[in-house]
Write an enzyme that holds these catalytic residues in place. Sequence first.
Site, PDB file in Angstrom:
ATOM      1  N   VAL A 213      42.751  65.929  59.185  1.00 45.69           N
ATOM      2  CA  VAL A 213      42.262  65.882  57.808  1.00 45.69           C
ATOM      3  C   VAL A 213      42.150  67.287  57.208  1.00 45.69           C
ATOM      4  O   VAL A 213      41.449  67.499  56.234  1.00 45.69           O
ATOM      5  CB  VAL A 213      40.908  65.147  57.711  1.00 45.69           C
ATOM      6  N   CYS A 214      42.862  68.238  57.803  1.00 50.99           N
ATOM      7  CA  CYS A 214      42.825  69.614  57.319  1.00 50.99           C
ATOM      8  C   CYS A 214      44.117  69.930  56.577  1.00 50.99           C
ATOM      9  O   CYS A 214      45.204  69.592  57.052  1.00 50.99           O
ATOM     10  CB  CYS A 214      42.641  70.586  58.477  1.00 50.99           C
ATOM     11  N   ILE A 215      43.996  70.563  55.408  1.00 56.16           N
ATOM     12  CA  ILE A 215      45.186  70.915  54.623  1.00 56.16           C
ATOM     13  C   ILE A 215      45.229  72.425  54.357  1.00 56.16           C
ATOM     14  O   ILE A 215      45.826  72.884  53.386  1.00 56.16           O
ATOM     15  CB  ILE A 215      45.232  70.118  53.299  1.00 56.16           C
TER      16      ILE A 215
END
Length: 325
Positions: A172-174
Amino acid sequence: MEIFDYDNILLLPRKCRVQSRSECDASVELGGRRFKLPVVPSNMKTVVDEKICTWLAQNDYFYVMHRFDLDNVQFVRDMQAKGCFASISLGVKQPDYEMVDRFVAEGLCPEYITIDIAHGHADTVKEMIGYLKAKLPRAFVIAGNVGTPEAVIDLENWGADATKIGIGPGKVCITKLKTGFGTGGWQLSAVKWCARVATKPIIADGGIRSHGDIAKSIRFGATMVMVGSLFAGHEESPGETVEEGGERFKEYYGSASDFNKGEYRHVEGKRILEPIKGKLADTLIEMEQDVQSSISYSGGTRLMDIRKVNYVILGGDNAGEHLLM
């Protein structure tokens, strides 16, 4: 330097020395305590809460409580009153310093403190480590997150007892999309690179998609592995339950997402839905059995025997077999 990630690596088996995989010891020591598994759930609001942390501590698993919308002092008091170790997260802002002062004033000391910021190779982290070591010298300090050997050397020299490796490899990291920086796509290489200079434990944080990735992290130098998406989505998980198309999901979002921050500002995380997996205890049992299997394939009997195996890199121009390093 070779660049690879979990999907590009397979470990090579050695002659099995045990009658049964259950003979293999998957436990690990960190900060003077021994834990059943080299795995810790991510310190995120949709992964852990006080109830889960209590259960993990009581069952000999490591945990790190998140630092959002929480009175850390009350949390430590409650955990220690239950006879559990206290493991908390702190940032590097003024309220975090005030929290440390409250611990001192009340005669409390968490057993583990994780300085948890997105870019941990920073003067602000150096100052917080120094403050913790002066005010709460008995606490085991984990600092991060970082992704380079230079950062690991600095954090250790500043006084960190362990470092957390991983800049944006999580599901869930961008960060890499928003900033152009990070270890997303080569996280396992980053673990290997950082482990070469580390003299204290490192925690590989992010990018774990399957139980086999735990063994790969250990092989390349991690002592502990932090896992988010594999732990999100359980019946007990604190994320909201959502029903779509007749299926039940739990929401899972990054600490740097607008869902966690409550505002769209410096956003480097997103929200996804994880299918509900059942009970957390069942996943941990399966995880332990899989790590035991990994140890048996390594020709060993203990977790760190995995570090002795050879490996192959799959695909690409640099594919090949690599002997002991």
